[in-house]
Design an enzyme around this catalytic site. Structure first.
Site, PDB file in Angstrom:
ATOM      1  N   TYR A 131       0.824  -1.213   0.000  1.00 42.44           N
ATOM      2  CA  TYR A 131       0.000   0.000   0.000  1.00 42.44           C
ATOM      3  C   TYR A 131       0.858   1.263   0.000  1.00 42.44           C
ATOM      4  CZ  TYR A 131      -4.687  -1.893   0.781  1.00 42.44           C
ATOM      5  OH  TYR A 131      -5.894  -2.507   0.640  1.00 42.44           O
ATOM      6  N   LYS A 181       2.921 -15.454   2.711  1.00 42.36           N
ATOM      7  CA  LYS A 181       3.139 -16.219   1.485  1.00 42.36           C
ATOM      8  C   LYS A 181       4.641 -16.454   1.396  1.00 42.36           C
ATOM      9  CE  LYS A 181       1.503 -17.948  -2.380  1.00 42.36           C
ATOM     10  NZ  LYS A 181       0.530 -19.059  -2.475  1.00 42.36           N
ATOM     11  N   ASP A 206      -3.312 -18.306   0.842  1.00 42.99           N
ATOM     12  CA  ASP A 206      -4.336 -18.980   0.033  1.00 42.99           C
ATOM     13  C   ASP A 206      -5.052 -20.052   0.854  1.00 42.99           C
ATOM     14  OD1 ASP A 206      -1.880 -20.272   0.063  1.00 42.99           O
ATOM     15  OD2 ASP A 206      -1.924 -20.901  -2.036  1.00 42.99           O
ATOM     16  N   ASP A 210      -6.335  -6.894   4.212  1.00 41.60           N
ATOM     17  CA  ASP A 210      -7.458  -6.214   3.559  1.00 41.60           C
ATOM     18  C   ASP A 210      -8.424  -7.252   3.013  1.00 41.60           C
ATOM     19  OD1 ASP A 210      -8.966  -4.116   2.337  1.00 41.60           O
ATOM     20  OD2 ASP A 210      -8.020  -4.636   0.433  1.00 41.60           O
ATOM     21  N   ASP A 246     -12.221  -8.709   4.890  1.00 39.51           N
ATOM     22  CA  ASP A 246     -13.545  -8.666   4.262  1.00 39.51           C
ATOM     23  C   ASP A 246     -14.169 -10.060   4.258  1.00 39.51           C
ATOM     24  OD1 ASP A 246     -13.435  -5.948   3.697  1.00 39.51           O
ATOM     25  OD2 ASP A 246     -14.136  -6.200   1.629  1.00 39.51           O
TER      26      ASP A 246
HETATM   27  C1  IPM Z   1     -10.359  -0.979   4.024  1.00 42.92           C
HETATM   28  C2  IPM Z   1     -10.631  -0.463   2.625  1.00 42.92           C
HETATM   29  C3  IPM Z   1      -9.466   0.443   2.197  1.00 42.92           C
HETATM   30  C4  IPM Z   1      -8.217  -0.422   2.167  1.00 42.92           C
HETATM   31  C5  IPM Z   1      -9.658   1.152   0.847  1.00 42.92           C
HETATM   32  C6  IPM Z   1     -10.945   1.949   0.817  1.00 42.92           C
HETATM   33  C7  IPM Z   1      -8.479   2.020   0.496  1.00 42.92           C
HETATM   34  O1  IPM Z   1     -10.837  -1.490   1.738  1.00 42.92           O
HETATM   35  O2  IPM Z   1     -10.292  -0.162   4.960  1.00 42.92           O
HETATM   36  O3  IPM Z   1     -10.224  -2.176   4.190  1.00 42.92           O
HETATM   37  O4  IPM Z   1      -7.944  -1.086   1.161  1.00 42.92           O
HETATM   38  O5  IPM Z   1      -7.496  -0.442   3.156  1.00 42.92           O
HETATM   39 MG    MG Z   2     -10.812  -3.390   2.621  1.00 42.95          MG
END
Ligand code: IPM
Ligand code: MG
Length: 359
Positions: free
Chosen positions: A142, A190, A222, A246, A250
């Site tokens: 990032y 990884k 993975d 990230d 999710d």
């Molecule tokens: C998160 C989001 C952010 C990230 C984006 C919006 C830049 O997906 O906070 O997880 O990738 O960190």
């Molecule tokens: Mg995210």
């Protein structure tokens, strides 16, 4: 005590859910004899509209002088479909993380028994899920340099970099969490492919020596993506790098089937930031239908982690559990009998008042 809280409502449903958390914080403060003072700052698309900058210096100053930061959401569809936009709301988020040294994102993933049927996974798979997912937040691909395009524009590159120090502080954080819990840390990497992952593994193994009671294991990302939905209860604390975190966070957020309920903390070098894990949900903005619980529970995390007010945080968590058990929830959890954002906020406020009266 007096605590200074920076409020960053941001975009979409951010302002509505933040308003509910403020209500709940105010009643909690009154009951416990603490004063929470709030200073609001602009961030995201709304900040671009008003100042041209998604994270203005004035907002940075508000955050720097606060004891903790409560954040709503960021993002607007206007930018999502426009890859050529020079200024984007997300840049504000990344600048905020970097300027405030928010080096670790902590997301508890725990199933609410009353909502067990809402998960897309089988009930028996989800039962007993209780994970703390810790994502490194200010390093890796990032932020690594160089990044960009070759002169002819036909090649693009991003760089993933990690220093030993960046890995150490987040792995130590994971180990401290695990020591308060089931004493297991899974480091996800990884290492069969990436040099940065091999440094992660080497560094984490050394740190494990400082925590003899702890079990540390390692998993390739993975495989971890698969295990998370196959058997989430094998995990206690997960620690991983920025990009893997990230993606996996999710994935983890849907295990319980109630993404609107989940809070998070981003631990900072000075002040930390608390936010619900859901996004700005622009389709719902202004309609008073968004679930405020993720933000209310983020406020509870703030009380506990930043201010050491564990008892007061406990009132809020218990109030949320009661509201859920009573069915006072928004449409994402009960489309047949939905309550509005503000009704849920009011109800939880009332429950906190009652719980605090009973000590
Ligand atoms: C998160 C989001 C952010 C990230 C984006 C919006 C830049 O997906 O906070 O997880 O990738 O960190
Ligand atoms: Mg995210």
């Amino acid at each position: 005590m007096n605590y200074k809280i920076a409020l960053l409502p941001g975009d979409g449903i951010g302002p509505e859910v933040i308003e509910q958390a403020v209500k709940v914080l105010e009643v909690t403060g009154e009951a416990a004899g603490h004063c929470f003072s709030f200073t609001e700052g602009l961030v995201g698309a709304v900040a671009i509209d008003r100042t041209g900058n998604p994270f203005p210096d004035e907002t940075l100053a508000i955050c720097r002088s606060a004891d903790a930061i409560l954040f709503g959401a960021i993002g607007h569809p206007r930018y999502d479909n426009d890859p050529s936009a020079k200024v984007r709301p997300e840049q504000g988020l990344l600048r905020m993380r970097s300027e405030l040294g928010l080096y670790a994102n902590v997301r508890p993933v725990k199933s609410f028994p009353a909502l067990a049927g809402m998960s897309p996974l089988k009930e028996e798979t989800v039962a007993g899920t209780d994970i703390v997912m810790i994502r490194e937040l200010t390093g890796g691909i990032y932020f690594g340099k160089p990044r960009g395009r070759s002169e002819d524009g036909l090649t693009a590159y991003d760089t993933c970099t990690y220093s030993r120090y960046e890995i150490e502080r987040v792995v130590h954080l994971g180990c401290r969490y695990a020591m308060q819990r089931r004493k297991k840390v899974t480091v996800i990497d990884k290492a069969n492919v990436l040099a940065t992952s091999r440094l992660w593994r080497e560094t984490a193994k050394k740190i494990a020596g400082d925590y003899p009671e702890l079990e540390m294991d390692f998993m390739f990302v993975d495989n971890a993506a698969m295990q998370l939905i196959r058997n989430p209860s094998v995990f206690d604390v997960i620690v991983t790098e920025n990009m893997f975190g990230d993606i996996l966070s999710d994935e983890a957020s849907v295990i319980t089937g109630s993404i609107g309920m989940l809070p998070s903390a981003s631990i900072g070098l000075s002040a930390s930031l608390y936010e619900p894990i859901h996004g700005s949900f622009p389709q719902a903005a202004g309609k008073n239908i968004a679930n405020p619980v993720g933000t209310i529970l983020s406020a509870a995390m703030m009380l506990e982690l930043s201010f050491g007010l564990a008892k007061e945080a406990g009132w809020i968590v218990r109030a949320v559990e009661e509201a859920v058990n009573e069915g006072v929830v928004t449409s994402d959890l009960d489309a047949g009998n939905p309550h509005s954002t503000s009704e849920v906020g009011e109800h939880i406020r009332g429950l906190v008042k009652r719980l605090s009266d009973n000590g």
